[in-house]
Design an enzyme around this catalytic site. Sequence first.
Site, PDB file in Angstrom:
ATOM      1  N   ASP A   1       0.368  -1.519   0.144  1.00 48.94           N
ATOM      2  CA  ASP A   1      -0.149   0.031  -0.023  1.00 48.94           C
ATOM      3  C   ASP A   1       0.423   1.236  -0.092  1.00 48.94           C
ATOM      4  OD1 ASP A   1      -2.422  -1.368  -0.117  1.00 48.94           O
ATOM      5  OD2 ASP A   1      -1.861  -2.111   2.431  1.00 48.94           O
TER       6      ASP A   1
ATOM      7  N   ASP B   1      -6.974  -3.547  -6.166  1.00 51.79           N
ATOM      8  CA  ASP B   1      -6.740  -2.424  -5.032  1.00 51.79           C
ATOM      9  C   ASP B   1      -5.063  -1.882  -5.737  1.00 51.79           C
ATOM     10  OD1 ASP B   1      -7.767  -4.176  -3.863  1.00 51.79           O
ATOM     11  OD2 ASP B   1      -8.404  -2.857  -2.798  1.00 51.79           O
TER      12      ASP B   1
END
Length: 408
Positions: free
Chosen positions: A118, A177
């Site tokens: 992330d 994602d």
Amino acid sequence: MKIKFALPVLLLQALTYNSFAQKGNAKAFSFAEHQTDVLLQETEKAKAVATKPGVFSPRSINPDGSLILVNSKDWCSGFFPGEMWFLYEYSGNANWKTKAEPFTTTMEAEQTNGGTHDMGFKVYCSVGNAYRLTHDAHYKDVIIQSAKTLCTRFNPTVGCIKSWDNRKEWKYPVIIDNMMNLELLFEATKLTGDSSFYKIAVTHANTTMKNHFRADYSSYHVIDYDPETGKVMHKQTHQGFADESAWARGQAWGLYGYTMCYRETGDKAYLQQAENIAKFIFSNPNMTKDLVPYWDYNDTAIPNVPRDASAASIMASALYELSACSENGKNYKNTADKIIKSLNDNYQTKPDSTHGFLLLHSTGHKPAKSEIDVPIIYADYYYLEALLRQKRLADNKPVINTTGALKN
């Protein structure tokens, strides 16, 4: 006579609609500035009584109404500083820069955290926006180091960056994602001249395009690979209604990710992919009239299921960019405008409520019974980004502001 006056009437209608959009945009930013000040105050109150170490950034609201704060390791930690940088970009008010800086400094610790994919969400949404708007060389160094760290998660045999570690059910999971973290790598190549970052981003995008999407251009959430051979082992939709369902936010990540990849590479395969994803979303029979989707397009309990304003915000931001590079640009812009109007009219929080969040009715992880029908910080982040892009288009400026630092 009808032919003679058709063009002026259409032009007048377009100008009138644009005027309404601009007024709505200004009102939305005024609201956002007020609410963000509230959220800053509420964050300080919550920090004062927090029992978990290092929490500093707001994420959502607990079922009891209390504010959820997270530390820098949480994937949502970079969105709030990014919001304040957006408000600085919009207003030119140096106070927002001053307020954003300490939150951004806290995020710098993540630049060497190789245990997460992330890095884009955390570092690029915070430090990346800071560098874009200030050109501070220190922020540049953090971006480059973050990209280097992210690259350690790339497996050339698989052709993707690994998403999650220490998950018994998967060997080498890659989630849709992860497309959102590639912008950090593209930026690193521009900052250093080192093409290795670019090549990893393109390889990941190509592998994802090959394996994540169904024939109708809907996307799975998770693809599990054999790290030794690169073979696809399982295809799942972990955060959606079912493995073969279309989880709304996942479709939005894909739309945004491939639009961004086209911007960074000029590869028309990415433009076509983004357009096909958009076609799936907006021709879906379960898409809502107000274009704020149900949390999953295939939930069998529709319409009695939660919406996801975060998916709507991500889609709107992506569509504004897509509108500037597609032959179907007018339709994409009109669709984005409709989404923003829906969010402005029916999904905004009340002033001074919800600890200062901007939007209601987002859904985080429904199968885990987590963050259902609540404000969530990334919904607000992409909402503000969409508003900025809407304003730039209305001002006849490039939809993406890459022109340099703001001057005070």
